[in-house]
Design an enzyme around this catalytic site. Structure first.
Site, mmCIF file in Angstrom:
data_model
loop_
_atom_site.group_PDB
_atom_site.id
_atom_site.type_symbol
_atom_site.label_atom_id
_atom_site.label_comp_id
_atom_site.label_asym_id
_atom_site.label_seq_id
_atom_site.Cartn_x
_atom_site.Cartn_y
_atom_site.Cartn_z
ATOM 1 N N CYS A 230 -85.456 3.245 -37.529
ATOM 2 C CA CYS A 230 -85.811 4.407 -36.712
ATOM 3 C C CYS A 230 -84.645 4.692 -35.781
ATOM 4 C CB CYS A 230 -87.082 4.115 -35.912
ATOM 5 S SG CYS A 230 -87.827 5.625 -35.239
ATOM 6 N N CYS B 19 -85.277 5.969 -32.481
ATOM 7 C CA CYS B 19 -85.729 6.186 -31.096
ATOM 8 C C CYS B 19 -85.115 5.240 -30.075
ATOM 9 C CB CYS B 19 -87.252 6.176 -30.994
ATOM 10 S SG CYS B 19 -88.014 4.615 -31.414
ATOM 11 N N CYS C 242 -87.343 10.039 -32.334
ATOM 12 C CA CYS C 242 -87.099 9.227 -33.533
ATOM 13 C C CYS C 242 -86.091 9.863 -34.484
ATOM 14 C CB CYS C 242 -88.414 8.954 -34.262
ATOM 15 S SG CYS C 242 -89.576 8.037 -33.238
ATOM 16 N N LYS D 135 -98.682 6.503 -39.727
ATOM 17 C CA LYS D 135 -98.375 6.127 -38.350
ATOM 18 C C LYS D 135 -98.848 7.260 -37.450
ATOM 19 C CE LYS D 135 -94.552 5.027 -35.273
ATOM 20 N NZ LYS D 135 -93.133 4.654 -35.191
ATOM 21 N N ARG E 271 -94.321 12.653 -29.482
ATOM 22 C CA ARG E 271 -93.997 12.463 -30.890
ATOM 23 C C ARG E 271 -94.988 13.147 -31.837
ATOM 24 N NH1 ARG E 271 -90.131 8.924 -29.641
ATOM 25 N NH2 ARG E 271 -90.527 6.801 -28.928
ATOM 26 N N GLU F 18 -100.093 10.921 -47.188
ATOM 27 C CA GLU F 18 -98.832 10.298 -46.753
ATOM 28 C C GLU F 18 -98.515 9.064 -47.601
ATOM 29 O OE1 GLU F 18 -96.458 10.931 -44.680
ATOM 30 O OE2 GLU F 18 -97.157 12.319 -43.140
ATOM 31 N N LYS G 35 -100.872 2.214 -38.915
ATOM 32 C CA LYS G 35 -100.522 1.853 -37.554
ATOM 33 C C LYS G 35 -101.046 2.895 -36.581
ATOM 34 C CE LYS G 35 -96.482 1.432 -34.699
ATOM 35 N NZ LYS G 35 -95.074 1.673 -34.593
ATOM 36 N N SER H 103 -98.530 -2.791 -29.701
ATOM 37 C CA SER H 103 -98.316 -3.380 -28.378
ATOM 38 C C SER H 103 -99.520 -3.217 -27.452
ATOM 39 C CB SER H 103 -97.077 -2.741 -27.741
ATOM 40 O OG SER H 103 -97.192 -1.331 -27.736
HETATM 41 C C1 PBG Z 1 -90.585 3.418 -33.633
HETATM 42 C C2 PBG Z 1 -91.655 2.418 -33.444
HETATM 43 C C3 PBG Z 1 -92.634 2.392 -32.442
HETATM 44 C C4 PBG Z 1 -93.418 1.277 -32.676
HETATM 45 C C5 PBG Z 1 -92.890 0.620 -33.781
HETATM 46 N N1 PBG Z 1 -91.803 1.371 -34.258
HETATM 47 C C6 PBG Z 1 -92.813 3.242 -31.263
HETATM 48 C C7 PBG Z 1 -93.158 4.642 -31.376
HETATM 49 O O1 PBG Z 1 -93.363 5.189 -32.456
HETATM 50 O O2 PBG Z 1 -93.234 5.254 -30.323
HETATM 51 C C8 PBG Z 1 -94.606 0.876 -31.851
HETATM 52 C C9 PBG Z 1 -95.024 -0.519 -31.958
HETATM 53 C C10 PBG Z 1 -95.977 -0.971 -30.939
HETATM 54 O O3 PBG Z 1 -96.500 -0.230 -30.107
HETATM 55 O O4 PBG Z 1 -96.221 -2.171 -30.963
HETATM 56 N N2 PBG Z 1 -89.359 2.838 -33.912
#
Ligand code: PBG
Length: 332
Positions: free
Chosen positions: A121, A123, A131, A199, A221, A237, A252, A278
């Protein structure tokens, strides 16, 4: 008359009976994937404020941490880099000496048998935190076709460093195809693609953006990540990603999205992962630290729920800790 006719409680009457009637096996450490953050320009590990127990590591310590992951029985690591230099196009994401590229080399040297996944990615590498590459003429929208070219460069640079799997997470159209073509063209036929297929634009990513120092500086996003009201779209997707050459697909976040995991499981044979993000970790960790719930039991229950929904593997910040709690740690 014998009433009730069916005594369902029989199957719950003892530990042995419960075990016998289990429909899915217990979660194995090998099913789990541990995210690791590597930051340029630090000399010792730094704890992430909103994710107690999770750290950003300097590249010099990352191989040692990866060895710990390997010994714990966890199946793989997924790497995220935080570079010193950010620019408009995220060019530090694909330099030979980029932070993730260095980490891949270090890990592969010390722990060659650990599966290494690289998140693909921009970002963390763009000054604006989006991103992809911004098209100034189109009112600041992320330019899809320009971005997927850059993502392909990132993937090839990870492959040059020895990565096993690349995981494109930018939610750009055609990113899997573009990456697949670039890998094959460069002779990397064995590098696999794990597609972040479904995602969602989720507020559960909040703590990650602290960890990866990647919050968007303007806007959000939602023009590329999915709207959480949709699930037919997740199937579309995933179908596209498989057609474009993905070896595995992903959902995700995971918590609150088990219906999506279940749908993709039913629709496709491809290996299926979910990413317990997270915010999911932060919620449970915070409650556990306050003594509001039994962390070990709650995490085991949650991970089992993901497996029951149909996930083969689970990306989770609890991977290492959970591996210590699970009984079946044998590597397969
Ligand atoms: C983008 C990416 C994100 C996460 C994994 N890859 C952040 C986003 O899309 O804002 C989030 C993972 C998480 O919250 O644990 N590279």
């Amino acid at each position: 008359m014998d009433f009730p006719a069916v005594r369902m409680r029989d199957r719950r009457s003892s530990e042995a009976a419960r075990k016998k009637h289990r429909e899915i096996p217990e979660v194995r450490a090998n099913d789990l994937i541990m995210p690791l953050f590597i930051k340029e320009g630090i000399s010792k590990r730094a704890e992430i404020k909103s994710m107690p127990g999770i750290y950003q590591f300097p590249v010099k310590d990352i191989a040692k941490e990866a060895l710990k992951v390997y010994i714990s029985g966890v199946g793989a690591v997924i790497l995220f880099g935080i570079p010193l230099d950010k620019d408009k196009t995220g060019s530090s994401a694909y330099t030979r000496d980029g932070i993730v590229q260095k980490a891949i080399r270090a890990i592969k040297k010390k722990v060659p048998r650990l599966t290494v996944i690289g998140d693909v990615c921009l970002c963390e590498y763009t000054s604006h935190g989006h991103c992809g590459i911004i098209n100034e003429r189109k009112k600041g929208d992320v330019d899809n076709d320009l971005t997927i070219k850059a993502l392909a460069r990132v993937a090839v640079s990870y492959a040059d460093a020895g990565v096993d799997i690349v995981a494109p997470s930018a939610m750009m159209d055609g990113q899997v195809k573009r990456i697949k073509e670039a890998l094959v063209r460069n002779g990397y036929k064995k590098v696999k693609i794990m597609a972040y297929s479904a995602k969602y634009a989720s507020s559960f990513y909040g703590p990650f953006r602290d960890a990866a120092e990647s919050p968007p500086k303007f806007g959000d996003r939602r023009s590329y990540q999915m709207d959480y009201h949709n699930s037919d779209e997740a199937v579309m997707e995933a179908r596209l990603d498989i057609k474009e050459g993905a070896d595995s697909i992903m959902v995700k976040p995971a918590l609150g999205y088990e219906d999506i995991i279940y749908r993709l499981r039913k629709a496709f044979k491809a290996p299926l992962a979910c990413y317990s993000v997270s915010g999911e970790y932060a919620m449970i960790k915070a409650a556990a630290l306050k003594g509001y719930l039994d962390e070990r039991k709650v995490v085991t229950e949650m991970l089992t729920g993901f497996k029951r929904a149909g996930a083969d593997s689970i990306i989770t910040y609890y991977a290492m800790e959970a591996a210590g709690w699970l009984k079946n740690k044998k590597r397969i």
